[in-house]
Structure formats: structure tokens, C-alpha cells
Design a protein around this motif. Structure first.
Motif, PDB file in Angstrom:
ATOM      1  N   GLY A   1       0.815  -1.217   0.000  1.00  0.00           N
ATOM      2  CA  GLY A   1       0.000   0.000   0.000  1.00  0.00           C
ATOM      3  C   GLY A   1       0.845   1.260   0.000  1.00  0.00           C
ATOM      4  N   ILE A   2       1.900   1.261   0.797  1.00  0.00           N
ATOM      5  CA  ILE A   2       2.800   2.418   0.827  1.00  0.00           C
ATOM      6  C   ILE A   2       3.453   2.605  -0.537  1.00  0.00           C
ATOM      7  CG2 ILE A   2       4.966   3.268   1.808  1.00  0.00           C
ATOM      8  CD1 ILE A   2       4.095   1.948   4.465  1.00  0.00           C
ATOM      9  N   THR A   3       3.854   1.507  -1.152  1.00  0.00           N
ATOM     10  CA  THR A   3       4.458   1.583  -2.480  1.00  0.00           C
ATOM     11  C   THR A   3       3.479   2.129  -3.507  1.00  0.00           C
ATOM     12  OG1 THR A   3       5.828  -0.318  -1.911  1.00  0.00           O
ATOM     13  CG2 THR A   3       5.660   0.240  -4.240  1.00  0.00           C
TER      14      THR A   3
ATOM     15  N   VAL B   1       0.952   4.173  -2.958  1.00  0.00           N
ATOM     16  CA  VAL B   1       0.747   5.605  -2.712  1.00  0.00           C
ATOM     17  C   VAL B   1       1.935   6.414  -3.222  1.00  0.00           C
ATOM     18  CG1 VAL B   1       0.583   7.331  -0.866  1.00  0.00           C
ATOM     19  CG2 VAL B   1      -0.828   5.287  -0.780  1.00  0.00           C
ATOM     20  N   VAL B   2       3.148   5.948  -2.946  1.00  0.00           N
ATOM     21  CA  VAL B   2       4.334   6.662  -3.414  1.00  0.00           C
ATOM     22  C   VAL B   2       4.372   6.673  -4.936  1.00  0.00           C
ATOM     23  CG1 VAL B   2       6.862   6.550  -3.509  1.00  0.00           C
ATOM     24  CG2 VAL B   2       5.681   6.258  -1.339  1.00  0.00           C
ATOM     25  N   ARG B   3       4.057   5.564  -5.553  1.00  0.00           N
ATOM     26  CA  ARG B   3       4.061   5.485  -7.019  1.00  0.00           C
ATOM     27  C   ARG B   3       3.005   6.416  -7.626  1.00  0.00           C
ATOM     28  NH1 ARG B   3       6.527   4.081 -11.831  1.00  0.00           N
ATOM     29  NH2 ARG B   3       4.993   3.236 -13.236  1.00  0.00           N
ATOM     30  N   ALA B   4       1.824   6.475  -7.007  1.00  0.00           N
ATOM     31  CA  ALA B   4       0.762   7.337  -7.524  1.00  0.00           C
ATOM     32  C   ALA B   4       1.124   8.816  -7.394  1.00  0.00           C
ATOM     33  CB  ALA B   4      -0.540   7.050  -6.796  1.00  0.00           C
ATOM     34  N   THR B   5       1.742   9.201  -6.295  1.00  0.00           N
ATOM     35  CA  THR B   5       2.094  10.616  -6.126  1.00  0.00           C
ATOM     36  C   THR B   5       3.239  11.022  -7.040  1.00  0.00           C
ATOM     37  OG1 THR B   5       3.507  10.075  -4.248  1.00  0.00           O
ATOM     38  CG2 THR B   5       1.260  10.760  -3.756  1.00  0.00           C
ATOM     39  N   THR B   6       4.200  10.142  -7.231  1.00  0.00           N
ATOM     40  CA  THR B   6       5.304  10.504  -8.123  1.00  0.00           C
ATOM     41  C   THR B   6       4.860  10.505  -9.577  1.00  0.00           C
ATOM     42  OG1 THR B   6       6.075   8.219  -8.196  1.00  0.00           O
ATOM     43  CG2 THR B   6       7.102   9.679  -6.584  1.00  0.00           C
ATOM     44  N   ARG B   7       3.953   9.629  -9.939  1.00  0.00           N
ATOM     45  CA  ARG B   7       3.473   9.593 -11.314  1.00  0.00           C
ATOM     46  C   ARG B   7       2.600  10.805 -11.610  1.00  0.00           C
ATOM     47  NH1 ARG B   7      -0.443   5.085 -13.262  1.00  0.00           N
ATOM     48  NH2 ARG B   7      -0.460   4.921 -11.028  1.00  0.00           N
ATOM     49  N   ARG B   8       1.857  11.255 -10.611  1.00  0.00           N
ATOM     50  CA  ARG B   8       0.979  12.407 -10.796  1.00  0.00           C
ATOM     51  C   ARG B   8       1.785  13.697 -10.939  1.00  0.00           C
ATOM     52  NH1 ARG B   8      -2.268  13.230  -5.929  1.00  0.00           N
ATOM     53  NH2 ARG B   8      -2.652  11.033  -6.218  1.00  0.00           N
TER      54      ARG B   8
END
Length: 75
Positions: free
Chosen positions: A51-53, A55-62
Motif C-alpha cells: 500500500g505504501i508503495t 501511494v508513493v508510485r501514484a504521487t510521483t506519477r501524478r
């Protein structure tokens, strides 16, 4: 074959499930004496890490600009 995006959260969840299944399988075969409480706690730990991964992936991709992928070489 259709190409898919790399999703590291799914990779972590899959590796966690594979490790837990292997641990219980080896314990059932008698090849390894698995500590039951550690295998039981590995599932929530793997899901939280996944889950943490995600969230981090979604924020960096955005926050990164979208660029077109490079063209594939002809086959």
C-alpha cells in the motif's frame, strides 16, 4: 502480447504471497520448521508495504509530466 504498465505494489504483494505460501509449504513437507507467528505477521506487513508503495508510485506519477513512450522496434 499486450504490454502492461509496471506496478511495483502488485509485485510486492505477489512476492509476499509467494514467500508465505512457500514457507507454509516447506513447513508442511517437514523441510523447514517455520515460526508460525512470523509467517502470520508477514501478510499484513507485506500488504502495508504494498500500500505504501502504491501511494508513493501514484504521487510521483501524478507530479511528473506525461511523455509518450519510445516507439517499439519492428518485429
Amino acid at each position: 502480447m499486450k504490454r502492461h504498465r509496471f506496478e511495483p505494489a502488485r509485485l510486492i504483494a505477489g512476492l509476499t504471497a509467494l514467500a508465505i505460501g512457500s514457507g507454509y509449504g516447506l513447513d508442511a513437507l517437514g523441510l523447514w520448521q517455520a515460526p508460525g507467528h512470523w509467517l502470520f505477521l508477514a501478510l499484513p506487513a507485506g500488504l502495508i508495504l504494498s500500500g505504501i508503495t502504491a501511494v508513493v508510485r501514484a504521487t510521483t506519477r501524478r507530479n511528473t509530466p506525461h511523455t509518450a513512450p519510445p516507439p517499439l522496434p519492428p518485429t
